[in-house]
Design an enzyme around this catalytic site. Structure first.
Site, PDB file in Angstrom:
ATOM      1  N   HIS A  59       5.272  10.093  -7.479  1.00 10.37           N
ATOM      2  CA  HIS A  59       5.903  11.078  -6.582  1.00 10.37           C
ATOM      3  C   HIS A  59       4.900  12.162  -6.186  1.00 10.37           C
ATOM      4  CE1 HIS A  59       9.598  13.264  -5.102  1.00 10.37           C
ATOM      5  NE2 HIS A  59       8.633  14.151  -4.925  1.00 10.37           N
ATOM      6  N   HIS A  61       3.151  14.499  -2.517  1.00  8.10           N
ATOM      7  CA  HIS A  61       3.238  14.885  -1.087  1.00  8.10           C
ATOM      8  C   HIS A  61       1.820  15.048  -0.553  1.00  8.10           C
ATOM      9  CE1 HIS A  61       7.618  15.656  -0.969  1.00  8.10           C
ATOM     10  NE2 HIS A  61       7.414  15.826  -2.268  1.00  8.10           N
ATOM     11  N   GLN A 154      12.105  15.738   5.536  1.00 10.46           N
ATOM     12  CA  GLN A 154      12.095  17.021   4.817  1.00 10.46           C
ATOM     13  C   GLN A 154      13.178  18.000   5.306  1.00 10.46           C
ATOM     14  OE1 GLN A 154       9.328  18.897   2.474  1.00 10.46           O
ATOM     15  NE2 GLN A 154      11.405  19.689   2.282  1.00 10.46           N
ATOM     16  N   HIS A 212      14.557  12.353  -2.796  1.00 13.06           N
ATOM     17  CA  HIS A 212      14.671  13.643  -3.454  1.00 13.06           C
ATOM     18  C   HIS A 212      16.169  13.848  -3.662  1.00 13.06           C
ATOM     19  CE1 HIS A 212      10.583  14.121  -2.090  1.00 13.06           C
ATOM     20  NE2 HIS A 212      10.484  15.316  -2.647  1.00 13.06           N
ATOM     21  N   GLU A 215      17.684  18.379  -6.074  1.00 14.62           N
ATOM     22  CA  GLU A 215      16.614  19.254  -6.558  1.00 14.62           C
ATOM     23  C   GLU A 215      17.100  20.698  -6.479  1.00 14.62           C
ATOM     24  OE1 GLU A 215      12.858  19.087  -4.497  1.00 14.62           O
ATOM     25  OE2 GLU A 215      11.826  20.237  -6.063  1.00 14.62           O
ATOM     26  N   ASP A 311       3.926  15.459  -7.863  1.00 13.78           N
ATOM     27  CA  ASP A 311       4.694  16.097  -6.781  1.00 13.78           C
ATOM     28  C   ASP A 311       3.808  16.911  -5.831  1.00 13.78           C
ATOM     29  OD1 ASP A 311       6.885  16.718  -5.220  1.00 13.78           O
ATOM     30  OD2 ASP A 311       7.817  18.065  -6.665  1.00 13.78           O
ATOM     31  N   TRP A 317       4.125  24.629  -2.294  1.00 10.72           N
ATOM     32  CA  TRP A 317       5.051  24.701  -3.420  1.00 10.72           C
ATOM     33  C   TRP A 317       4.367  24.957  -4.759  1.00 10.72           C
ATOM     34  CZ3 TRP A 317       5.302  21.156   0.553  1.00 10.72           C
ATOM     35  CH2 TRP A 317       6.420  21.277   1.401  1.00 10.72           C
TER      36      TRP A 317
HETATM   37 FE   FE2 Z   1       8.812  16.047  -3.907  1.00 13.36          FE
END
Ligand code: FE2
Length: 425
Positions: A59, A61, A154, A212, A215, A311, A317
């Site tokens: 996982h 991005h 997203q 996802h 979350e 991630d 993030w």
């Molecule tokens: Fe993610």
């Protein structure tokens, strides 16, 4: 004559003094002690250190990675500011820059023995700029990294205009799996509808699913239930993953006792992202603050495949990260309090064999017939690897050496004592 013979290796399952024979990029033999009469072009003495199949990140991005500070940093550190910041960054993105940053990250990954990555790619923008960029990256890194792409809406596939069409176009272009973000749709009902719709698209097209899912810290966010139900209804057992599932941390125990068997029966795997879950969840709490990671040991005990993902790395993030899956396993072990020997080994499996299972990687492992892809770690066993997060001494893919680093140990010069050379912590 073999191509490669690795002697005196420890394996993650606890076997020691192992010899691994390699021919034409494949493992031909794994034997305790020497293999009688075996001769190879190259022989590597592993020195008793741990030889593991490569790390796998299920996982990530990659379209956002290494963009830290562009156009500003996430001041609050929250998920929602991260999503807002990504929205600010998106109009500024250029394909060349995404490709360059992704390739740099892949170099970091190889140096850390990370040779398979599943990355989500944002499909919200009609230009599909990030999709094209990461398809190019997938092609360029194919000789050294298995890169799997997930179409990730997203902004919410139902919430954003053209969401479904853009996602389908991304799949048409060759993206490997169907993603989703049900908890970001406008209502719980819309979220459930998005799960149903996306699973149907995956079933029609024979694609894997990785959403996802939940979350948040909201105990009523229950899209994992719908995901598991849809996986069963559509015959997608073993092909669906729920990522994050952090709301499970906050759910009421009775409900979880009903949910766990449903997830197990549906063959849905769960991907926790410890580095990110521990920093993003619990942000609305005062004290005590929830940890926010999903119920990893309970899911494992129920028979669910649980893997750990990185991630994010240096993006809107998360401001840290270095493509080190042992750092991920280390955090996961702590947050889940998996401190038993069995628990620590399971955390190592979560970034190796479990993650490979999630990604459906073929010929993965250290057994005859598997690809000769390994990482040699300067550690004696899987638990020591998590404890030390040590040097990756050698990284091979299909028998080819991709990275190497010297074994290093410090020398201590303590007053009143002789120098301690090669001090081993
Ligand atoms: Fe993610």
């Amino acid at each position: 004559m073999l191509d490669l013979l690795i002697t005196n290796a420890a394996l993650a399952d606890g076997r020691t003094s192992m010899t691994i024979a390699v021919q034409n990029g494949k493992i031909t033999d794994v034997t305790k002690g020497p293999i009688a009469g075996a001769k190879a072009t190259e022989t590597v003495d592993a020195g008793g250190y741990l030889l593991s199949p490569p790390f796998v990140d299920p996982h990530f991005h990659m379209d956002a990675t290494l963009s830290y500070g562009l156009p500003r940093v996430n001041e609050s550190g929250t998920l929602l500011e991260g999503i807002a910041l990504w929205g600010e960054l998106k109009p500024l993105l250029r394909a060349e820059a995404i490709i360059e940053r992704a390739l740099t990250y892949c170099d970091w990954a190889v140096a850390k023995g990370l040779l398979a990555i599943r990355t989500h790619v944002d499909t919200s923008d009609a230009s599909l700029l990030a999709v094209d960029a990461l398809l190019e990256v997938r092609k360029q890194v194919a000789p050294y990294i298995d890169l799997q792409l997930v179409a990730f809406p997203q902004d919410g596939v139902l919430r954003s205009k053209g969401g479904i069409e853009n996602l389908k176009r991304a799949l048409d272009k060759g993206v490997d799996a169907v993603g989703g973000i049900p908890h970001f749709e406008r209502t719980m009902t819309e979220g459930a509808a998005s799960v149903r719709l996306l699973c149907e698209i995956a079933a029609e097209r024979g694609k894997l699913v990785d959403m996802h899912c939940d979350e948040s810290d909201d105990p009523m966010s229950r899209h994992i239930e719908t995901l598991a139900f849809e996986a069963q209804r559509l015959g997608l057992q073993g092909r669906v993953s729920g990522s994050h599932c952090t709301s499970m941390h906050s759910m009421e125990n009775y409900y979880v006792s009903k949910l766990l068997p449903l997830i197990a029966e549906s063959g849905v795997s769960v991907i926790a992202n410890p580095l990110i879950n521990i920093t993003l969840q619990g942000r609305h709490d005062t004290y005590p603050k929830r940890r926010g990671m999903t119920r990893v040991p309970e899911l494992m005990a129920a028979g669910v495949t649980v893997a750990f993902g990185h991630d994010c790395a240096m993006d809107p993030w998360y401001s840290l990260g270095q493509a080190d899956m042992l750092e991920v396993a280390h955090m996961g072990l702590h947050v889940a309090q998996m401190t038993s020997q069995e628990g620590m080994r399971a955390c190592f499996d979560a970034v190796t064999i479990h993650a490979a299972r999630v990604m459906h990687l073929p010929r993965y492992g250290i057994a005859a017939g598997c690809d000769a892809s390994f990482v040699l770690l300067q550690a004696r066993d899987a638990i020591d690897a998590i404890r030390l997060r040590p040097n990756r001494l050698k990284v091979w893919r299909k028998g080819r050496l991709l990275a190497s680093a010297p074994a290093t140990l410090p020398t201590l010069h303590l007053p009143g004592r002789p120098a301690a050379v090669n001090f081993e912590p």
